[in-house]
Write an enzyme that holds these catalytic residues in place. Sequence first.
Site, short mmCIF file in Angstrom:
data_model
loop_
_atom_site.label_atom_id
_atom_site.label_comp_id
_atom_site.label_asym_id
_atom_site.label_seq_id
_atom_site.Cartn_x
_atom_site.Cartn_y
_atom_site.Cartn_z
N GLU A 427 0.80 -1.24 0.00
CA GLU A 427 0.00 0.00 0.00
C GLU A 427 0.82 1.28 0.00
O GLU A 427 0.28 2.36 0.26
CB GLU A 427 -1.01 0.01 1.16
CG GLU A 427 -2.06 -1.09 1.01
CD GLU A 427 -3.15 -1.05 2.08
OE1 GLU A 427 -3.04 -0.25 3.04
OE2 GLU A 427 -4.11 -1.84 1.96
N ASP A 428 2.10 1.20 -0.34
CA ASP A 428 2.90 2.43 -0.36
C ASP A 428 2.55 3.31 -1.56
O ASP A 428 2.57 4.55 -1.45
CB ASP A 428 4.39 2.08 -0.35
CG ASP A 428 4.84 1.52 0.99
OD1 ASP A 428 3.99 1.38 1.89
OD2 ASP A 428 6.03 1.21 1.14
#
Length: 811
Positions: A427-428
């Site tokens: 989820e970066d």
Amino acid sequence: MKQRVPEVDLTADFATTESWLPANVPGVVHLDLLAAGQIPEPFYALNEQQLQWIGERDWLYRSTFEITAEELAEAELALCFDGLDTYATVWLNGVQILTSDNMFVPQRVSVKSLLRVGSNDLHIVFESALLRGQQLEAQYGKLPLWNGDSSRLYVRKAQYHYGWDWGPVFMTAGLWRAVRLEAYNARLANVHCPYEVAEDLASALLPVRIQVEELAADSAQEVHVALYAPSGELVVERTLALQGEQVVETQLEISQPELWWPHTHGKQPLYRLVTTLHGTQGEEDRHELRLGLRRLRLVQQALQDEPGSSFYFEINNTPIFCGGSNWIPADSFTPRISRDRYRQWLQLAVDGNQNMLRVWGGGIYEDPAFYELCDELGLMVWQDFMFACGLYPAHTEFQQSIRAEAEAAVCRLRHHPSIVIWCANNEDYAIAESKGVSDPQITEHFEQTAFPARALYEQLLPAVCAELDATRPYWPGSPYGGVRSSDPTIGDVHVWSVWHGGLPYQDYPRLAGRFVSEFGMQAFPVLETIQEFAPPEELYPQSRTLDYHNKADGGPGLMAPYLVNNVRVPADLEGQIYATQLVQSEALSAAIRGWRRRWQGPGCEYTAGALVWQLNDCYPVMSWALVDYQLRIKPAYYTIARELAPLAVGLSRQSPDSVAIWAVNGDTAEVQIELELRTVNLGGEVLSEHRRTVTLAGNRSRELDVIQQPQNDQEVLQARLWRDGVVVARATLWSEPYKYLTLPDPQLSVERLDDQHIRVSARRPAKGVWLEAGATVKWSDNMLDIVPGDPQIIVASGLGDQAIQARWLDK
């Protein structure tokens, strides 16, 4: 082990005889303090709050060990630390030998010149990772993140130790993996076998690259390589002369290899590659790899009737629908996860028809036992690198640490057939997009942007994987693909518009992506687990302890609408436990049922995977897990198992007046089955019943019919698949929301057939029948919809004469 006294000189602090406690290796400070009776049980009630001081202190370890003259006569002695958590400085006999700032990088130090015959002293200081991280953050600047203290982004420590929306804050320190002293004249430093199975699967090439470290003359003269079949029979062998070389290579070739498969598609034969190093004194070293030979591809190609591209894994030329879960560390204190406990967790996944686990990027590169068991059990592993939910830095020192971490992880894990993909982060890219700093048009000098970690995900990590393991696909992040990571037509997606976004769980089927690598719905753990962490006076809904053991921001408030909108909300704790578990069960089964329907054969692999968030817990908590920390199963586990079974059938309301019917055949061979449709009213009367024979092609779903059937609160539609006179799949369609239904007593019957078989039947339809008989009973199926005329036989292993309790919707 003892707490560092900062006012005292370090040498004097090590020398003191006071305050030392026994320490276990592998271990962490919290476990040693607990064993010594110095702290209360960390997971009980609100005790977590009392223990935060541990992570704010420095800790000392000391040990003495004996060395013999014979051992010291070896050409080399190396002190090996498999895991130092996290900021560690180590002294041997008063000489500093290493400093470490990354818990994922093993350390190996030549110490022969420092050792002496007799007693030797080893001293280690572990500095507070929290305080060191905050110092780095003050130096380089605060960066955006979700979950935990923002300083974690600068610290190469398991990120979940800082707290997550399903886990507590326990900032561990210590020797979390093994320590050993190696004495040798020569050793096998590395053995790599990047095998390749031919496209026709009829042969396999096994190139073997061997790196030798020789310290004494003539101690390493030749290397013997032997490949053994899964049966134990020798297949092929080679002997290679070293002649002063440090690296030697050979190539083995075999015909008709026994192929490794996910357990849903075949067996898991494992070859053994045994490498032996010989010198003038005989055998100097031995190394063994277990290899599962399989042909792997990640297929991204155009689809027939939808935009974008596929995203599916192909094993041995067979496209695989990946149904499974995300995996987090199974304990806040990982040294106490035994091999047996790993086996229990992973066997649950297999028994639940799951064939893939995603090792999530905020945890750890798992213990060898985890991957060995996945190899044996036929579980594919989506392996993240350890980055999660943040905009990580990329300054020079940080990148150097990441390179060492990645190289160590890839070299340690690359021989496991279970691992099918390397993925850079969790989820970066999503958080970068939420902050408006993700710009795909920028293709270089990432360190100078507001999203510097692209230098890691798009340059450093893919380069390491290409160099050290080109046999697997690499993926820059999860989710990732398209102009935005949320693009459902390319790559993988995380579907959190249900739960975090508040959408009804009934919307799951239309929220599909090419590969859904996260989605979920929270539920309480079972009552027995709650009773173990909550004081008796706190055993009521919305108590302080129960709210505290829901780590999601606003978690109880996010759960409430899903209860209110779907069921009549009970006021008692046992009732609310059941209600949350029913909603979780209905939500996750709706998702997988709808997404597996979209696995429609060649050119139509519209959705190729569904990984539930999450299989497990790291401590007792209300979370998205299918199985709680104590290995007690939640109902959703069973409903998902039915949706992932080799044969499954689905019903979906297309409109107020029509219902679609489809079936899935997970096997590769075509099958003929009978489809039966029955309509039963709530009074138990069968209103209609029809059967017909249908053919299901292999490895895909098939739309079977759309029938006219108006929605009716008083009726239940049931579909059953029959094969050779046996029901192999079931589905029911009830009017929703369930809270509007007034369900009469189903007159449920639970009949014992013997000490482990029961028959469950009802005279009227029963929704969500949950059977309980104590924690030691293992059910073959549970959370059942029971329709009159359709008794279900359940295996209850370990039942004996224990009493059976049953609960169902509106009981």
